[in-house]
Each structure stands twice: as C-alpha cells, then as structure tokens.
Design a protein around this motif. Structure first.
Motif, PDB file in Angstrom:
ATOM      1  N   GLU A 108       0.836  -1.202   0.000  1.00  0.00           N
ATOM      2  CA  GLU A 108       0.000   0.000   0.000  1.00  0.00           C
ATOM      3  C   GLU A 108       0.869   1.249   0.000  1.00  0.00           C
ATOM      4  OE1 GLU A 108      -3.442   2.115   2.817  1.00  0.00           O
ATOM      5  OE2 GLU A 108      -2.252   0.434   3.573  1.00  0.00           O
ATOM      6  N   THR A 109       0.602   2.162  -0.930  1.00  0.00           N
ATOM      7  CA  THR A 109       1.311   3.442  -0.958  1.00  0.00           C
ATOM      8  C   THR A 109       0.693   4.368   0.081  1.00  0.00           C
ATOM      9  OG1 THR A 109       1.756   3.211  -3.335  1.00  0.00           O
ATOM     10  CG2 THR A 109       2.015   5.395  -2.380  1.00  0.00           C
ATOM     11  N   ILE A 110       1.500   4.788   1.051  1.00  0.00           N
ATOM     12  CA  ILE A 110       1.009   5.664   2.119  1.00  0.00           C
ATOM     13  C   ILE A 110       1.092   7.129   1.703  1.00  0.00           C
ATOM     14  CG2 ILE A 110       1.336   6.376   4.518  1.00  0.00           C
ATOM     15  CD1 ILE A 110       0.284   3.526   4.141  1.00  0.00           C
ATOM     16  N   GLY A 111       2.183   7.542   1.101  1.00  0.00           N
ATOM     17  CA  GLY A 111       2.312   8.935   0.683  1.00  0.00           C
ATOM     18  C   GLY A 111       3.746   9.299   0.375  1.00  0.00           C
ATOM     19  N   ARG A 112       3.935  10.528  -0.033  1.00  0.00           N
ATOM     20  CA  ARG A 112       5.251  11.049  -0.406  1.00  0.00           C
ATOM     21  C   ARG A 112       5.957  11.557   0.839  1.00  0.00           C
ATOM     22  NH1 ARG A 112       6.706  16.339  -3.105  1.00  0.00           N
ATOM     23  NH2 ARG A 112       8.425  15.974  -4.570  1.00  0.00           N
ATOM     24  N   LYS A 113       7.209  11.188   1.021  1.00  0.00           N
ATOM     25  CA  LYS A 113       7.958  11.557   2.225  1.00  0.00           C
ATOM     26  C   LYS A 113       8.866  12.745   1.932  1.00  0.00           C
ATOM     27  CE  LYS A 113      10.973   9.519   5.784  1.00  0.00           C
ATOM     28  NZ  LYS A 113      10.017   9.502   6.899  1.00  0.00           N
ATOM     29  N   TYR A 114       8.591  13.882   2.580  1.00  0.00           N
ATOM     30  CA  TYR A 114       9.384  15.090   2.355  1.00  0.00           C
ATOM     31  C   TYR A 114      10.586  15.072   3.288  1.00  0.00           C
ATOM     32  CZ  TYR A 114       5.386  16.686  -0.287  1.00  0.00           C
ATOM     33  OH  TYR A 114       4.389  16.784  -1.212  1.00  0.00           O
ATOM     34  N   LEU A 115      11.731  14.694   2.750  1.00  0.00           N
ATOM     35  CA  LEU A 115      12.930  14.539   3.555  1.00  0.00           C
ATOM     36  C   LEU A 115      13.593  15.870   3.889  1.00  0.00           C
ATOM     37  CD1 LEU A 115      14.503  11.459   1.748  1.00  0.00           C
ATOM     38  CD2 LEU A 115      13.323  11.477   3.935  1.00  0.00           C
ATOM     39  N   ASN A 116      13.437  16.849   3.005  1.00  0.00           N
ATOM     40  CA  ASN A 116      14.142  18.114   3.169  1.00  0.00           C
ATOM     41  C   ASN A 116      13.304  19.212   2.533  1.00  0.00           C
ATOM     42  OD1 ASN A 116      15.808  20.332   3.121  1.00  0.00           O
ATOM     43  ND2 ASN A 116      17.549  19.294   2.156  1.00  0.00           N
ATOM     44  N   PRO A 117      12.814  20.188   3.310  1.00  0.00           N
ATOM     45  CA  PRO A 117      11.947  21.230   2.749  1.00  0.00           C
ATOM     46  C   PRO A 117      12.652  22.154   1.770  1.00  0.00           C
ATOM     47  CG  PRO A 117      12.544  21.765   5.003  1.00  0.00           C
ATOM     48  CD  PRO A 117      13.038  20.366   4.758  1.00  0.00           C
ATOM     49  N   LEU A 118      13.975  22.095   1.699  1.00  0.00           N
ATOM     50  CA  LEU A 118      14.716  22.969   0.787  1.00  0.00           C
ATOM     51  C   LEU A 118      15.107  22.258  -0.499  1.00  0.00           C
ATOM     52  CD1 LEU A 118      17.046  24.783   3.358  1.00  0.00           C
ATOM     53  CD2 LEU A 118      14.809  25.495   2.492  1.00  0.00           C
ATOM     54  N   ALA A 119      14.663  21.021  -0.663  1.00  0.00           N
ATOM     55  CA  ALA A 119      15.017  20.250  -1.850  1.00  0.00           C
ATOM     56  C   ALA A 119      13.754  19.674  -2.479  1.00  0.00           C
ATOM     57  CB  ALA A 119      15.987  19.127  -1.483  1.00  0.00           C
ATOM     58  N   THR A 120      13.907  19.028  -3.600  1.00  0.00           N
ATOM     59  CA  THR A 120      12.763  18.406  -4.274  1.00  0.00           C
ATOM     60  C   THR A 120      13.041  16.962  -4.651  1.00  0.00           C
ATOM     61  OG1 THR A 120      13.563  19.213  -6.418  1.00  0.00           O
ATOM     62  CG2 THR A 120      11.957  20.584  -5.252  1.00  0.00           C
ATOM     63  N   ARG A 121      14.205  16.435  -4.269  1.00  0.00           N
ATOM     64  CA  ARG A 121      14.561  15.087  -4.698  1.00  0.00           C
ATOM     65  C   ARG A 121      15.543  14.453  -3.717  1.00  0.00           C
ATOM     66  NH1 ARG A 121      17.307  18.544  -7.967  1.00  0.00           N
ATOM     67  NH2 ARG A 121      15.767  18.478  -9.625  1.00  0.00           N
ATOM     68  N   PHE A 122      15.788  13.163  -3.925  1.00  0.00           N
ATOM     69  CA  PHE A 122      16.726  12.422  -3.089  1.00  0.00           C
ATOM     70  C   PHE A 122      17.319  11.307  -3.927  1.00  0.00           C
ATOM     71  CE2 PHE A 122      17.557   9.322   0.503  1.00  0.00           C
ATOM     72  CZ  PHE A 122      18.557  10.071   1.107  1.00  0.00           C
ATOM     73  N   THR A 123      18.523  10.878  -3.597  1.00  0.00           N
ATOM     74  CA  THR A 123      19.189   9.844  -4.367  1.00  0.00           C
ATOM     75  C   THR A 123      18.398   8.535  -4.390  1.00  0.00           C
ATOM     76  OG1 THR A 123      21.218   8.538  -4.544  1.00  0.00           O
ATOM     77  CG2 THR A 123      20.501   9.098  -2.335  1.00  0.00           C
ATOM     78  N   ALA A 124      18.627   7.743  -5.421  1.00  0.00           N
ATOM     79  CA  ALA A 124      18.013   6.414  -5.487  1.00  0.00           C
ATOM     80  C   ALA A 124      18.845   5.388  -4.727  1.00  0.00           C
ATOM     81  CB  ALA A 124      17.861   5.981  -6.946  1.00  0.00           C
ATOM     82  N   HIS A 125      20.034   5.783  -4.261  1.00  0.00           N
ATOM     83  CA  HIS A 125      20.919   4.822  -3.599  1.00  0.00           C
ATOM     84  C   HIS A 125      21.522   5.378  -2.312  1.00  0.00           C
ATOM     85  CE1 HIS A 125      20.706   1.781  -6.701  1.00  0.00           C
ATOM     86  NE2 HIS A 125      20.894   2.709  -7.624  1.00  0.00           N
ATOM     87  N   PRO A 126      20.689   5.646  -1.297  1.00  0.00           N
ATOM     88  CA  PRO A 126      21.248   6.023   0.004  1.00  0.00           C
ATOM     89  C   PRO A 126      21.929   4.816   0.641  1.00  0.00           C
ATOM     90  CG  PRO A 126      18.899   5.631   0.203  1.00  0.00           C
ATOM     91  CD  PRO A 126      19.222   5.535  -1.266  1.00  0.00           C
ATOM     92  N   LYS A 127      22.747   5.059   1.632  1.00  0.00           N
ATOM     93  CA  LYS A 127      23.445   3.984   2.331  1.00  0.00           C
ATOM     94  C   LYS A 127      23.092   4.020   3.825  1.00  0.00           C
ATOM     95  CE  LYS A 127      25.580   2.402  -1.290  1.00  0.00           C
ATOM     96  NZ  LYS A 127      24.787   3.120  -2.287  1.00  0.00           N
ATOM     97  N   ILE A 128      22.801   2.837   4.387  1.00  0.00           N
ATOM     98  CA  ILE A 128      22.491   2.706   5.799  1.00  0.00           C
ATOM     99  C   ILE A 128      23.715   2.131   6.502  1.00  0.00           C
ATOM    100  CG2 ILE A 128      20.925   1.726   7.512  1.00  0.00           C
ATOM    101  CD1 ILE A 128      19.476   3.491   5.532  1.00  0.00           C
ATOM    102  N   ASP A 129      24.201   2.823   7.521  1.00  0.00           N
ATOM    103  CA  ASP A 129      25.306   2.286   8.300  1.00  0.00           C
ATOM    104  C   ASP A 129      24.757   1.200   9.222  1.00  0.00           C
ATOM    105  OD1 ASP A 129      27.204   1.907  10.529  1.00  0.00           O
ATOM    106  OD2 ASP A 129      28.310   3.549   9.604  1.00  0.00           O
ATOM    107  N   PRO A 130      25.217  -0.056   9.095  1.00  0.00           N
ATOM    108  CA  PRO A 130      24.642  -1.143   9.881  1.00  0.00           C
ATOM    109  C   PRO A 130      24.944  -1.038  11.377  1.00  0.00           C
ATOM    110  CG  PRO A 130      26.582  -1.908   8.690  1.00  0.00           C
ATOM    111  CD  PRO A 130      26.300  -0.523   8.205  1.00  0.00           C
TER     112      PRO A 130
END
Length: 669
Positions: free
Chosen positions: A335-357
């Motif tokens: 189910e699509t919940i909605g669009r997540k606004y990560l940064n109010p000063l931007a309009t996009r985000f990378t397709a390949h973020p990295k999570i530090d384990p």
C-alpha cells in the motif's frame, strides 16, 4: 529535471530560445533526404499555427496577464529584473544555460508546500493534487484539448508510425516489447507451487521494483521512464503469496484521472527528451503545467528505481523526486502511504542512500544539473532527523547515480557523463559522455560541516552507475564499483547491440592513498557485471565477497557470479566458468533471464560468516511465459537452487530489490 516550470522568460531569453529552435529545426531538416525536407517544414508550420492558438488560450487562462515573473527559492513570486529577497537583494542572473533550462525545465528552486514539509522527515500523504478537471470551465476544456492537439501534431512530426498511423514503431518503443513489456496489477495470490525448500530466514517479504507504464506512451519511451510497480513475495511458514501494485505517485494519480499518459517521458531525459523533438515535447509539457492540465507541485517522479528500509519505513526511491512510503500488509499486499518530504529545501533524493549497519544512520545526496553547487550531501539519524546538509561544489552538471560510505568518509563521484540542456539545441541528447572531461572521486569526512575538507582524486575517464562498497585500509580508501569506460546514450533511445557492447560495465577496485594523494585502479572482472550485491552488514567495512549480475551481449542477466576479492582476476577470457577470482557461478539457463540478487543472512548473528546465507531473485522463463523466485546458496553457489517458487505471471525486467525480515515487517511505523 524535475521541478516547477517557470511561467515565462525575459524577452532576451525568448529571443535566444526562439533562435535556437529555428537553428535546430534547420539542422534537423538538413539531415533529411531532399524529398522529405519540404514535408517536415510543412508540419513545422502546423505547429506554429497551433502555437499561436496556445498563446490565446494561455492569455485566457491567466487573465491576460503578461507580466514576467520569476519564482524565488522560498516560493514567492517577483517581477523579472526586480530584487529578490531570497537572493540577498541581487538580481537573478541570466546565462545561456539558465535560459535554456528555464524554458525547458523551469526553476530548479521549486517551492515545496510548507504544509507538508518537516525537518524530521515525517510522512505526508499527498492529497493536494491541483488540476482543473475537464468540463469545469470552457477554458479548462479548451486547454486540455489544445494540449492534446499539439501533442498529436508533434507525434505526427517526429515519431515513426506504422502504415495506419496509429502506433509508434518498435524502433521508438523497443522497451515496451518482450521481457520489458508492462503487466497489470495482481491481487495477492496464495498457494503458489514450491519446489525444494524455503529456509526459515526467508520469512518476510521480498520486493522488486520495475518500470511499468500503466498507460501507453504517446511518443518515445525508454525503460527508465515507466511508472513504478512493486512485485512482492510474502513468505511465511513455508507458504508464499505474490502481489503486484503500482506505486501511487502524484503523477500516476493524475494520469489515472485522465485515463491516458499526460506527463513527458523525462524522468531520466531518455524517452521524449532528445534533440529538436525534445524541445517541442518539453514546451508542450510546460504548457500543460501552466494551464493546470497537470500539477507538479508534489513532484512528478515515478517511484521506479530502488528501495530502502529506514526508521521503520519502506521507501521506494526515484532520484527525480522524494521517496514514497510503502506499507506491507499482513497478507503481503503493498500500500502506498504517501510522499515523504525529507528536506523542505530540496525536491529530490538519491536512489541509492546507504544505511550504516552499526549506527542506523542513512547517508545520501541529491544532485542538480541546473545550478551550483550541483550536489548536496545529507545525513539522517537513526530516527530520521535530517542533519545540516552540506553543499558539494562540482564544476558542471554531471549524473551522480550512486554514493558510498566508509566508517569515517562519504564518497562522491564527479565523472564524465555530462547533463546539460544546451545539448538539446545542438540536436543531441541531454546526457552526453565527454571523454575530455576529467573524472574524479571525492572523499569527505562523514560528519564534516562544510566541503572544505573534501579531497578529490583524478581517475581515468569513465562512468559508474553502481557502487558496490567502500572501506578504509591503512592509509587507503578502497572503493569497489561497476566501471564503464564509455557510454553511448543513443543506445537507450533505440537499442543497438554494438552500442550495448560499448557500454559494458566491469568490476573495478579503486584505491585512494590519503597520505600520498595517489590513486590506483584495478580490473576485477572480464564478464559484464552490474547490480553488485554484498552482505549489508559489511556496508562501509572491508568485505571479501561480491555477488554480481552477469549480463550477455544484449545486456540480459544470465546468471550470478560470486567474486572473491582476495583472489586475482584471470584475464583474457569471458567464458562463463569458475576460475581466477570467480569463486562461484550460478547460471539461470537457456531462455531464462534474472534480476538483481539480494543477499539474506542465514541468521541475524553477527558471528556468522560473511557468505553464510542465500541469494534470492526473480527469474523469467520465456518458454513458460511466467517468472519464479529462485533461492541460491550464497556459500556454495551450487548449480541446483535450494528452492523455487513459481509465480502466476511474468515479472518484467526491473531494477532493484529489497528483503524485509519478519521483524522489520512487525516493526513498521
């Protein structure tokens, strides 16, 4: 690429773009056989007539206002030439590049609705699509009709059609055929046939995202342009359920309203966006936005590229937009919940973020080819709190598809694939590989407050789409990547095998010495290798094994290779066999095509060996006409799969995947 389009341009800008379009038209016509030149120019005259009609409709829609305006970074409107408080009281600068960018793609500093924007990255459900429905007013109906009429003329002018003039030819829509062809949604389907066994660690949900246009593209189309479709396989207690759902983006919801494709195929500038036709299709898109036929205030990404799980949320990613939050239901439905606004000063985000384990932080960036600094570095805490973004200055706009981290550094790419709208008026593709452009790798301390500490290392000219991993080793930073010595983007417009071969990616190792400033590179594969996968517990730390998708000369995934980085490459052969640093090889078989493999550890234990687990991926069997999920022993890479789950339908060629454990599913926010 993806922001609110400017409503108008200054008179000098208008003169420039008009002259550029005329020059491009003349260049295009000159390339045609003599007998076709008059026919082409007659069609161009038809567009001019409709263009004059569009001006009258625009005037009606805007109340006849002709005052030129420029949108500022904070979303306010100022008259062209006036001082802008958003830029310290200085006048907006006008350059050749900005003129072309503004008329084709609009203002890169698009305003994000503050009603949804929060610094902690909270989810916002997109209910604010603002379109003027057909039939509400005569002006609205006329606007939609005019845009559709203009579109038909553009297709008539530029798109090769069959003898009936109904459907674009296969040469312009190669990526709508065969294994790329789109499929319909599938409701949760249980009781799937299973052969072999399903390891207990696979209790959870495997999700794979594919570009999958819901509506038939009007003109040109590329694989990367399709609407995002999620293919989920819920596994629990030895049973499996398959489901396929569209990502309900703002873009898709609007096209569902109209029942037809309305957005330009420009998510990657590969479909409609090339040469002369790119100028016309982009202007048509601009007109639809201005007349409120479509609304881009909530982005127009497709959600078709990759997935990441962070802060108890599954995010589907597209570098042309913010992520969309997806919830996995008990029965495996998506189910699509909605669009997540990560940064109010931007309009996009990378397709390949990295999570530090180890820390749980998410690291990423967003890039922009419109204006300096072209790249911005971002860190999100384990709880999803955005830290202060760090601008990374790059001399000119380049594509930055991937990103990497080590324990103490963030790694940025400044390579030779330029992104510049002026290429349109030169009759070329907006993406252009420039062998004379220097390629660099940048290393920045992970928690730097500004870019002053970044160090750049020059490497041989290349392009890299996907990074595998990076780590620190004595005085060196080691980076493993899929390197291309060149890339011909006309391959992405009209498939040619020779161009595909020229765009082969090979596994490489780069070593940057932080003391001497020297950098070395080392080839690690002779087989075409993409979509590299590792045990995610080693992200940013030294690892030994890389699992890579092996591609044939048509860039189809034919198997998975297990590379052992402690061994040396066996040069001089492209045979599909074990040897050298190829520790194991799993081949999908004749008439079968795979997808990106995902590594799932056998147990959550940190004491587990790096390769003690399983690889899972979807494999399409052309003979059967359906796909299946194949479970591979990642340690032994035995030719016989551990288990196979048969799916009720075909999964089209896709991009990236993710596996969510039972624990992650239960902890969804």
């Amino acid at each position: 690429m993806d922001t609110c389009f400017s409503s108008s341009i200054s008179s000098c800008s208008a003169r420039f773009i008009s002259a550029a379009k005329v020059q491009s038209l003349h260049l295009h016509a000159a390339r045609l056989p003599r007998q076709q030149q008059l026919h082409f120019l007659n069609r161009t005259f038809a567009v001019r007539k409709l263009g004059r009609a569009s001006g009258r409709v625009v005037a009606a829609a805007t109340g006849g206002k002709q005052k030129q305006q420029v949108e500022t970074a904070n979303g306010g409107m100022i008259s062209a030439g006036e001082a802008s408080p958003g830029f310290g009281g200085t006048k907006p600068s006008v350059t050749k590049k900005s003129v072309v960018s503004n008329i084709l793609f609009g203002n890169s500093n698009a305003h994000v609705d503050s009603g949804f924007s929060t610094l902690n990255g909270s989810t916002a459900v997109d209910h604010s699509i603002q379109i003027d429905p057909l039939g509400v007013s005569t002006t609205a109906a006329a606007a939609a009709w005019l845009c559709d009429a203009l579109e038909k003329v553009l297709v008539w002018m530029f798109v090769d059609t069959d003898q009936q003039g109904k459907n674009p030819s296969s040469s312009s829509q190669f990526f709508l055929t065969g294994h790329y062809a789109p499929v319909s949604e599938t409701d949760p389907t249980s009781n799937l046939a299973i052969s072999g066994s399903i390891p207990e660690c696979l209790n959870g949900e495997f999700v794979h995202v594919t570009p999958n246009p819901k509506f038939n593209p009007v003109a040109y189309y590329h694989w990367f342009d399709g609407d995002g479709m999620l293919h989920g396989l819920r596994i629990k207690d030895g049973k499996a359920t398959y489901v396929a759902r569209f990502v309900k983006t703002s873009r898709l919801q609007q096209e569902e309203y109209y029942g037809a494709a309305k957005f330009i195929k420009a998510s990657t500038f590969l479909g409609d966006m090339h040469g002369v036709k790119g100028i016309f299709f982009s202007l048509l898109f601009n007109l639809r936005v201005k007349l409120k036929v479509i609304d881009i205030s909530n982005g127009y990404g497709t959600g078709n590229t990759a997935l990441v799980y962070h802060n108890k949320q599954l995010l589907v990613l597209h570098e042309n937009d913010f992520p969309y939050v997806i919830r996995v239901l008990e029965n495996g439905d998506l189910e699509t919940i909605g669009r997540k606004y990560l940064n109010p000063l931007a309009t996009r985000f990378t397709a390949h973020p990295k999570i530090d384990p180890f820390t749980g932080e998410m690291f990423g960036l967003y890039w922009d080819f419109m204006e300096l600094p072209y790249c911005t570095y971002q860190i999100f805490s384990k709880e999803g709190i955005l830290m202060e973004p760090v601008p990374i200055t790059i001399p000119e706009g380049v594509m930055i598809h991937d990103f990497a981290i080590t324990e103490n550094y963030a790694i940025f790419l400044d390579l030779s694939l330029l992104v510049n709208p002026k290429h349109f008026v030169e009759g070329e593709h907006v993406y252009k590989f420039d062998a004379s452009k220097e390629s660099r790798i940048g290393l920045l301390p992970r928690y730097a407050k500004n870019e002053s500490q970044i160090r750049w290392f020059t490497i041989p000219t290349c392009m890299i789409f996907h990074l595998c991993n990076a780590w620190e080793e004595a005085d060196e930073i080691v980076l493993i990547a899929c390197r291309m010595s060149t890339i011909d983007f006309t391959y992405f417009i009209d498939f040619h095998q020779d161009k595909a071969n020229a765009s082969r990616a090979l596994l490489y190792e780069f070593r940057m010495n932080m003391k001497t400033g020297k950098v070395t590179q080392k080839q690690l594969s002779t087989l075409t290798t993409e979509f590299p996968e590792i045990n995610d517990k080693y992200t940013g730390r030294k690892q030994r094994y890389v699992y890579g998708s092996i591609m044939d000369d048509m860039l189809k995934v034919v198997g998975v290779a297990k590379y052992d980085l402690s061994l040396e490459l066996e040069l001089g052969t492209r045979d599909l066999k074990i040897g050298g640093n190829i520790k194991g090889l799993f081949l999908h078989g004749d008439g079968r095509q795979g997808s990106e493999p995902i590594f799932v550890p056998r147990t959550p234990s940190k004491e587990l060996l790096e390769d003690d687990g399983y690889l899972i991926c979807f494999v399409y069997d052309k003979k059967v006409g359906c796909s299946e999920m194949v479970i591979i022993d990642a340690k032994t890479m035995a030719s016989k799969p551990v288990g196979v789950i048969n799916l009720p339908t075909r999964v089209p060629s896709g991009l990236h995947s993710i596996f969510l454990s039972e624990e992650q599913l239960n902890n969804q926010g």
